[in-house]
Design an enzyme around this catalytic site. Structure first.
Site, PDB file in Angstrom:
ATOM      1  N   ASP A  26     -29.152  30.925  22.726  1.00  0.00           N
ATOM      2  CA  ASP A  26     -29.024  31.605  24.016  1.00  0.00           C
ATOM      3  C   ASP A  26     -30.338  31.767  24.769  1.00  0.00           C
ATOM      4  O   ASP A  26     -30.900  32.863  24.777  1.00  0.00           O
ATOM      5  CB  ASP A  26     -28.388  32.992  23.781  1.00  0.00           C
ATOM      6  CG  ASP A  26     -27.944  33.638  25.076  1.00  0.00           C
ATOM      7  OD1 ASP A  26     -27.997  32.960  26.110  1.00  0.00           O
ATOM      8  OD2 ASP A  26     -27.532  34.810  25.042  1.00  0.00           O
ATOM      9  N   GLU A  30     -34.029  36.430  31.598  1.00  0.00           N
ATOM     10  CA  GLU A  30     -33.373  37.419  30.742  1.00  0.00           C
ATOM     11  C   GLU A  30     -34.182  37.716  29.483  1.00  0.00           C
ATOM     12  O   GLU A  30     -34.305  38.868  29.078  1.00  0.00           O
ATOM     13  CB  GLU A  30     -31.974  36.920  30.359  1.00  0.00           C
ATOM     14  CG  GLU A  30     -31.262  37.827  29.370  1.00  0.00           C
ATOM     15  CD  GLU A  30     -29.851  37.351  29.015  1.00  0.00           C
ATOM     16  OE1 GLU A  30     -29.403  36.323  29.540  1.00  0.00           O
ATOM     17  OE2 GLU A  30     -29.197  38.044  28.204  1.00  0.00           O
ATOM     18  N   GLU A  41     -17.440  35.664  24.263  1.00  0.00           N
ATOM     19  CA  GLU A  41     -17.834  37.045  24.518  1.00  0.00           C
ATOM     20  C   GLU A  41     -16.695  37.877  25.119  1.00  0.00           C
ATOM     21  O   GLU A  41     -16.877  38.598  26.095  1.00  0.00           O
ATOM     22  CB  GLU A  41     -19.064  37.087  25.425  1.00  0.00           C
ATOM     23  CG  GLU A  41     -20.259  36.376  24.796  1.00  0.00           C
ATOM     24  CD  GLU A  41     -21.586  36.581  25.518  1.00  0.00           C
ATOM     25  OE1 GLU A  41     -21.575  36.644  26.752  1.00  0.00           O
ATOM     26  OE2 GLU A  41     -22.616  36.676  24.832  1.00  0.00           O
TER      27      GLU A  41
HETATM   28  O1  GCW Z   1     -26.996  35.572  26.976  1.00  0.00           O
HETATM   29  C1  GCW Z   1     -25.802  36.029  27.366  1.00  0.00           C
HETATM   30  C2  GCW Z   1     -26.110  37.049  28.398  1.00  0.00           C
HETATM   31  C3  GCW Z   1     -24.879  37.449  29.133  1.00  0.00           C
HETATM   32  C4  GCW Z   1     -24.255  36.184  29.716  1.00  0.00           C
HETATM   33  C5  GCW Z   1     -23.965  35.205  28.608  1.00  0.00           C
HETATM   34  C6  GCW Z   1     -23.427  33.899  29.133  1.00  0.00           C
HETATM   35  C7  GCW Z   1     -23.021  35.979  31.731  1.00  0.00           C
HETATM   36  O2  GCW Z   1     -26.717  38.160  27.786  1.00  0.00           O
HETATM   37  O3  GCW Z   1     -25.232  38.353  30.131  1.00  0.00           O
HETATM   38  O4  GCW Z   1     -23.090  36.478  30.439  1.00  0.00           O
HETATM   39  O5  GCW Z   1     -25.136  34.936  27.910  1.00  0.00           O
HETATM   40  O6  GCW Z   1     -24.231  33.002  29.351  1.00  0.00           O
HETATM   41  O7  GCW Z   1     -22.240  33.776  29.322  1.00  0.00           O
END
Ligand code: GCW
Length: 642
Positions: A304, A332, A231
């Site tokens: 995720d 989340e 990311e």
């Molecule tokens: O799911 C995503 C989240 C991000 C997070 C990332 C991760 C900390 O939306 O906010 O970043 O995973 O786990 O690195």
């Protein structure tokens, strides 16, 4: 020898009553506390025994004695201490760690319970941190990564490290060690080096010096957590190096001090045709290449933290590498701190999954506790992304505390069932009156499945709103956004059917699992219905085990989820006499939001997918109330969510 230090737990200044599962102050148990360094007990284990000289809590270390004391207190408060006790406990995982995604400006990424409890840049909230550490100690959590995995290099600045040392000093008496997330490009960004190439000697030296500086301040510092080449964050691949090169460089710096590296496997690239394959593709070939103080930290599922995913196939494919599971306690994708969703059933579903990596019975729990590969694991760990903030009840929802509590209990004893954990939490947090406990326990135990039903049933995943991850947005289209961030990439709805084809004819993801799972998942006939749309693109008319078509089943599942939340509202009405007004009302108000949100999810998803199936919502489920176009316009008011 009776030891006072072990139980000299300082209470907090705020009234703890009605906010947490623990009574305020030092645990007051009916036993002698004995620390005996000759005892044969691993990792701060303890014994509770009735002897001719009375009841004793025995341990090898003072922290072990503290855990034993909390365990006895729990037994006493849940009415289980009356008979003869002969207990011996050693933790399933050596390191039981919370990951805080807290930023230095005190915001919390994916936090729904207020600002960071660390109060960066403000006076250190000593009493608050003590209470946090005491809560952790009471369930056996013994590590905290203080800052966000999306780490800024600044955390390694001297002034921040001094602050981290103060926090470590406050938590040490409770057995909670501090860890930090680090940014891989710190040598360049903070240290002024030309780059952060892990094979460059000056970079290695910079890290070695930094680590020595940290241990000078915090002698029992735990180590680093790293999100790299994920990311947009920097990592070794920026210099043509591998994850192993990066992790090992940090591991070498930490080794002289017994520190560890938790290197995350959460990676995915926009070029991949199936994001679920990515972690495996990048990491499995590196098996056996990591130092012995590195653990690969793997999210429970391959995508995720969705309401339901199959387990990450990587767990079955790194037999020569230490691995640890990462769970998300903060909700989340599960309704933030508005929805009552008890998460231990989700966590246990992963840990109890059989990978078949060494034949039948090779569960993720057995792999990550080191049982399956004892020669490979010299330490074991488990991580949970915290749901904690400055909110008066810590987690934003009274019931969200149960997932924090439960994560700790599960990490201590992975054989505990989700139900046992929920029951003991309820009894300590509210009352042990069975007229309260039975229905509320049932509500907790079914709550995760209810959320799956009203959000993403039958293997649906990643169909939430791109901006906030809270409500439904299967239609979401954002020009210029990466394809694999958008719901359509995952649900692939068309006139024929819906779902992601991960079979051998599709992305081939099924073959990242060992047999018999690979073939089981590969066939539409044998794939568990809970994961059907995860692994298959299924015709709308496909016949499900209920006898319904897929389309009808989807509508039924959404409807069932909404109705379940209404049952919870009725359960909570009945619970009123057993709960103080403040907490009762807070939970009631949240259930009202949850019921409305569940309806929002159902109405949005059945109408949206109905445009593809071309079939009507069956007559025996509730018909959507609001038109899709109206639902598409809902904007989330974030002030209700933080
Ligand atoms: O799911 C995503 C989240 C991000 C997070 C990332 C991760 C900390 O939306 O906010 O970043 O995973 O786990 O690195």
């Amino acid at each position: 020898m009776a030891i006072a230090a072990a139980v000299a737990i300082v209470g907090c200044s705020k009234p703890a009553e009605n906010r947490i599962w623990l009574p305020d102050g030092t645990p007051d148990v009916n036993a002698e506390i004995v620390v005996d360094t000759t005892l044969d007990l691993k990792h701060d284990g303890f014994m509770i025994k009735d002897t001719p000289d009375g009841r004793k809590v025995m341990a090898k270390t003072d922290i072990g004695a503290m855990y034993g004391t909390y365990a006895l207190q729990r037994l006493e408060r849940t009415g289980k201490a009356d008979g003869e006790l002969d207990i011996r406990e050693e933790p399933s995982y050596e390191r039981r760690i919370l990951n805080h995604w807290d930023n230095l400006d005190n915001t919390v990424e994916r936090g729904y319970a207020g600002w960071s409890i660390w109060h960066w840049g403000e006076p250190v909230p000593v009493e608050l941190i003590k209470e946090y550490a005491r809560l952790n100690a009471s369930v056996g959590i013994n590590g905290s990564v203080l800052n966000n995995v999306n780490a800024t290099p600044e955390i390694l600045r001297r002034d921040y490290l001094e602050r981290v040392a103060e926090i470590a000093d406050i938590m040490r008496p409770y057995g909670v060690r501090v860890y930090l997330s680090v940014n891989f490009s710190s040598p360049a960004q903070l240290g002024g080096l030309p780059d952060s190439d892990p094979l460059r000697p000056e970079v290695q030296e910079w890290w070695a010096d930094k680590v020595a500086e940290i241990y000078g301040l915090i002698p029992d510092f735990g180590g680093f957590l790293v999100k790299a080449n994920s990311e947009g964050l920097p990592g070794p691949q920026d210099f043509g190096r591998t994850h192993a090169d990066g992790a090992n460089m940090l591991a070498d710096a930490l080794k002289p001090f017994d520190g560890i590296v938790m290197w995350r496997a959460f990676v995915y690239s926009p070029k991949s045709s199936d994001r679920a394959c990515q972690a495996y593709d990048e990491f499995a070939p590196l098996d056996g290449h990591f130092r012995d103080n590195v653990l690969i930290q793997i999210k429970n599922g391959p995508v995720d933290f969705q309401p339901r995913e199959p387990f990450s196939p990587l767990f079955g494919h790194m037999p020569n590498t230490q691995m640890m599971a990462e769970f998300q306690i903060t909700q989340e994708y599960l309704g933030f701190s508005n929805h009552l969703v008890y998460l231990i059933p989700l966590f246990k579903e992963c840990l109890d999954s059989d990978t078949y990596c060494k034949g039948e019975g090779s569960t993720i729990a057995d792999i990550t506790t080191g049982k399956l590969y004892p020669d490979v694991y010299n330490t074991t760990a488990i991580a949970g992304v915290a749901n904690i903030g400055r909110d008066e009840n810590w987690c934003g929802h009274h019931f969200a505390q149960s997932s924090w509590y439960g994560f700790g209990r599960m990490a201590w004893d992975v054989t505990l069932t989700a139900e046992e954990i929920a029951q003991e939490w309820l009894e300590q947090t509210f009352t042990s009156d069975p007229d309260f406990v039975e229905p509320v326990l049932d509500m907790m135990m079914t709550s995760r499945e209810a959320a799956v039903d009203y959000m993403m049933p039958l293997g649906f995943h990643h169909i939430f709103a791109w901006t906030h991850h809270y409500g439904p947005e299967p239609w979401c289209d954002i020009p210029g956004a990466r394809a694999d961030w958008l719901p359509k990439y995952y649900h692939k709805a068309d006139a024929e059917g819906v779902g992601f084809d991960r079979t051998r004819a599709g992305s081939g993801n099924v073959d990242q699992y060992h047999e018999p799972l690979a073939s089981l998942y590969n066939s539409i006939e044998t794939c568990p219905e809970e994961l059907l749309l995860w692994f298959h693109h299924v015709p709308w008319t496909h016949r499900m085990s209920s006898g319904r078509t897929l389309w009808d089943e989807i509508c039924h599942r959404y409807d069932r989820g909404v109705k379940k939340v209404r049952e919870y509202q009725a359960v909570w009405e009945q619970a009123k006499p057993y709960v103080d007004v403040e907490r009762w009302e807070a939970v009631r108000a949240k259930l009202e939001i949850q019921e409305s949100d569940a309806g929002w999810w159902r109405d949005a998803c059945v109408q949206y997918f109905g445009e593809f199936s071309g079939m009507p919502v069956p007559a025996d489920v509730e018909q959507p109330e609001r038109p899709l176009e109206e639902l598409k316009k809902i904007k989330l008011d974030m002030k209700h969510h933080n």
